[in-house]
Design a protein around this motif. Structure first.
Motif, PDB file in Angstrom:
ATOM      1  N   ALA A 167       0.863  -1.184   0.000  1.00 16.44           N
ATOM      2  CA  ALA A 167       0.000   0.000   0.000  1.00 16.44           C
ATOM      3  C   ALA A 167       0.895   1.229   0.000  1.00 16.44           C
ATOM      4  CB  ALA A 167      -0.904  -0.002   1.227  1.00 16.44           C
ATOM      5  N   GLY A 168       0.314   2.344  -0.384  1.00 12.39           N
ATOM      6  CA  GLY A 168       1.085   3.592  -0.405  1.00 12.39           C
ATOM      7  C   GLY A 168       0.704   4.519   0.726  1.00 12.39           C
ATOM      8  N   ASP A 169       0.083   3.958   1.757  1.00 17.48           N
ATOM      9  CA  ASP A 169      -0.365   4.767   2.889  1.00 17.48           C
ATOM     10  C   ASP A 169       0.780   4.864   3.906  1.00 17.48           C
ATOM     11  OD1 ASP A 169      -1.481   5.850   5.154  1.00 17.48           O
ATOM     12  OD2 ASP A 169      -3.335   4.679   5.053  1.00 17.48           O
ATOM     13  N   PHE A 170       1.620   5.887   3.717  1.00 21.81           N
ATOM     14  CA  PHE A 170       2.813   5.980   4.563  1.00 21.81           C
ATOM     15  C   PHE A 170       2.513   6.454   5.976  1.00 21.81           C
ATOM     16  CE2 PHE A 170       4.766   6.049   0.294  1.00 21.81           C
ATOM     17  CZ  PHE A 170       5.442   4.851   0.447  1.00 21.81           C
ATOM     18  N   TYR A 171       1.376   7.092   6.138  1.00 23.89           N
ATOM     19  CA  TYR A 171       0.967   7.445   7.508  1.00 23.89           C
ATOM     20  C   TYR A 171       0.679   6.157   8.284  1.00 23.89           C
ATOM     21  CZ  TYR A 171      -1.929   9.379  11.292  1.00 23.89           C
ATOM     22  OH  TYR A 171      -2.456   9.697  12.511  1.00 23.89           O
ATOM     23  N   LEU A 172      -0.086   5.270   7.674  1.00 24.10           N
ATOM     24  CA  LEU A 172      -0.367   3.985   8.336  1.00 24.10           C
ATOM     25  C   LEU A 172       0.929   3.207   8.570  1.00 24.10           C
ATOM     26  CD1 LEU A 172      -2.302   1.839   9.426  1.00 24.10           C
ATOM     27  CD2 LEU A 172      -2.662   1.055   7.069  1.00 24.10           C
ATOM     28  N   LEU A 173       1.812   3.233   7.593  1.00 20.11           N
ATOM     29  CA  LEU A 173       3.086   2.509   7.751  1.00 20.11           C
ATOM     30  C   LEU A 173       3.881   3.064   8.935  1.00 20.11           C
ATOM     31  CD1 LEU A 173       5.143   0.409   6.821  1.00 20.11           C
ATOM     32  CD2 LEU A 173       5.934   2.020   5.090  1.00 20.11           C
ATOM     33  N   GLU A 174       3.919   4.370   9.047  1.00 12.15           N
ATOM     34  CA  GLU A 174       4.643   4.997  10.175  1.00 12.15           C
ATOM     35  C   GLU A 174       4.008   4.628  11.511  1.00 12.15           C
ATOM     36  OE1 GLU A 174       5.205   7.820  13.344  1.00 12.15           O
ATOM     37  OE2 GLU A 174       3.364   7.647  12.215  1.00 12.15           O
ATOM     38  N   ARG A 175       2.652   4.624  11.524  1.00 16.36           N
ATOM     39  CA  ARG A 175       1.947   4.283  12.766  1.00 16.36           C
ATOM     40  C   ARG A 175       2.213   2.819  13.163  1.00 16.36           C
ATOM     41  NH1 ARG A 175       0.969   7.883  16.194  1.00 16.36           N
ATOM     42  NH2 ARG A 175       3.012   8.249  15.350  1.00 16.36           N
ATOM     43  N   SER A 197      11.555   2.318   3.206  1.00 18.70           N
ATOM     44  CA  SER A 197      12.804   1.986   3.923  1.00 18.70           C
ATOM     45  C   SER A 197      13.122   3.053   4.963  1.00 18.70           C
ATOM     46  CB  SER A 197      13.973   1.852   2.947  1.00 18.70           C
ATOM     47  OG  SER A 197      13.726   0.834   2.019  1.00 18.70           O
ATOM     48  N   VAL A 198      12.903   4.309   4.589  1.00 16.40           N
ATOM     49  CA  VAL A 198      13.158   5.409   5.528  1.00 16.40           C
ATOM     50  C   VAL A 198      12.266   5.264   6.767  1.00 16.40           C
ATOM     51  CG1 VAL A 198      12.950   7.913   5.835  1.00 16.40           C
ATOM     52  CG2 VAL A 198      14.009   6.995   3.765  1.00 16.40           C
ATOM     53  N   LEU A 199      11.083   4.715   6.554  1.00 20.01           N
ATOM     54  CA  LEU A 199      10.152   4.541   7.683  1.00 20.01           C
ATOM     55  C   LEU A 199      10.464   3.295   8.517  1.00 20.01           C
ATOM     56  CD1 LEU A 199       6.813   5.702   6.031  1.00 20.01           C
ATOM     57  CD2 LEU A 199       8.082   6.869   7.837  1.00 20.01           C
ATOM     58  N   GLY A 200      11.504   2.563   8.115  1.00 18.32           N
ATOM     59  CA  GLY A 200      11.994   1.510   9.011  1.00 18.32           C
ATOM     60  C   GLY A 200      11.476   0.106   8.748  1.00 18.32           C
ATOM     61  N   ILE A 201      11.130  -0.185   7.495  1.00 22.53           N
ATOM     62  CA  ILE A 201      10.706  -1.560   7.187  1.00 22.53           C
ATOM     63  C   ILE A 201      11.835  -2.548   7.469  1.00 22.53           C
ATOM     64  CG2 ILE A 201       8.916  -1.047   5.473  1.00 22.53           C
ATOM     65  CD1 ILE A 201      11.204  -1.479   3.330  1.00 22.53           C
ATOM     66  N   ASP A 202      11.456  -3.812   7.617  1.00 23.75           N
ATOM     67  CA  ASP A 202      12.442  -4.876   7.867  1.00 23.75           C
ATOM     68  C   ASP A 202      12.892  -5.540   6.581  1.00 23.75           C
ATOM     69  OD1 ASP A 202      12.326  -5.035  10.897  1.00 23.75           O
ATOM     70  OD2 ASP A 202      10.209  -5.174  10.338  1.00 23.75           O
ATOM     71  N   GLY A 203      12.127  -5.307   5.519  1.00 25.37           N
ATOM     72  CA  GLY A 203      12.456  -5.941   4.251  1.00 25.37           C
ATOM     73  C   GLY A 203      11.435  -5.565   3.215  1.00 25.37           C
ATOM     74  N   ALA A 204      11.591  -6.173   2.049  1.00 23.07           N
ATOM     75  CA  ALA A 204      10.659  -5.888   0.965  1.00 23.07           C
ATOM     76  C   ALA A 204      10.429  -7.154   0.161  1.00 23.07           C
ATOM     77  CB  ALA A 204      11.225  -4.785   0.071  1.00 23.07           C
TER      78      ALA A 204
END
Ligand code: NGF
Length: 293
Positions: A167-175, A197-204
């Motif tokens: 998804a492209g919802d980076f607000y949700l991703l940050e939350r 990645s900047v928001l701190g994901i563990d992988g892709a």
């Protein structure tokens, strides 16, 4: 269980012209991912694997071939989700017995299932298989949106170890990142890998990693090192390639690019268009020459 962080190719499947699985081609795609793209793992049976157009027996065959070819060289995640819960359980048991490192399941789709029904879907698969589970959230295809409080409820089950966030919802991703620092979060859109990645994901987990896995790793690792300008440059080139792929037919074009590498990536499965026309094949050659030589 292997380390499940890092770059995972959403595995393509090679089909013969009549729609049957091309085992030789599938094995070559797996080898290309492991040996050339140097991925950390494979996500088997996802959208990219044309999974939702396959029979239960065909899905099992792909799980079996992928495990047999990859052995223990990379981490393996089996996507077993289906709108048919009994099938999801059967596939989950099969992949668990084969030794997959984790299961994943798309949120059940088509009918507008309530959240308690979705939760029960995951808990049933986990109870029946005993395996860890990664929720596959892809709202733009399923219409299922899961919010932070619902993830919190799902994550109360210690076997639900993460989410594949397409998804492209980076607000949700940050939350989600802030609320669940110990759960695995994978980016599912390759073209948005840098911001994720900047928001701190563990992988892709991505389809284009089958051909562009080296750049994907560079973006991910440069972002982790805080080298955003360098990562951005690689994302730019990656997105020029992805734009070309999306404009020419997603899976058919990635298969065409693999064919250019000598991999028998074969046809797509109908009702998808089986192969590219002559003009589209020319585009593949141009993309190969421009971005993958
Ligand atoms: O192909 C799709 C669906 N998404 C993939 C990836 O999220 C699918 C993504 O890589 C996947 O992991 C799976 O096979 O289940 C895109 O193809 C890519 O970002 C180009 O848009 O649309």
């Amino acid at each position: 269980m292997k380390n499940l962080k890092g770059i995972f190719s959403a595995l393509l499947v090679s089909f013969n012209e009549d729609g049957t699985i091309n085992e030789k081609g599938l094995r070559q795609i797996i080898r290309h991912n492991i040996d050339k793209m140097k991925v950390d793992g494979l996500y088997v049976g996802g959208s990219t694997g044309e999974n939702f157009m396959l029979s239960t027996e065909e899905k099992k065959e792909i799980f079996r071939i992928a495990k047999d070819e990859a052995k223990d060289q990379v981490a393996l995640i089996a996507q077993v989700g289906s709108v048919n819960l009994k099938e999801a359980v059967e596939l989950g048991k099969y992949a668990t017995e084969l030794g997959y490192d984790s299961l994943s399941a798309v949120t059940p789709f088509y009918y507008k299932f309530s959240f308690p029904e979705i939760k029960n879907f995951y808990e049933t698969i986990i109870r029946e298989t005993g395996s860890p589970m990664i929720v596959y959230s892809i709202p733009f295809l399923t219409g299922v949106n899961i919010g932070v409080s619902q993830f919190a409820e799902l994550f109360e089950n210690p076997k639900i170890i993460g989410v594949k966030f397409t998804a492209g919802d980076f607000y949700l991703l940050e939350r989600l990142r802030k609320a669940f620092p110990n759960h695995l979060i994978y980016a599912g859109f390759d073209e948005m890998m840098l911001p994720a990645s900047v928001l701190g994901i563990d992988g892709a987990i991505g389809s284009t990693f089958n051909v562009n896995g080296i750049r994907a790793r560079q973006i991910f690792e440069l972002a982790q090192q805080g080298k955003i300008k360098e990562a951005f440059e690689i994302q730019n080139v990656t997105n020029d390639l992805i734009e070309g792929i999306l404009g020419n037919g997603l899976y058919q074009t990635i298969k065409g690019l693999l064919e250019c590498e000598g991999v028998e990536a074969g046809y797509c499965r109908e009702p998808m268009t089986k192969e590219l026309n002559a003009k589209q094949k020319e585009v593949v050659k141009e993309l190969k020459a421009k971005y993958l030589s």
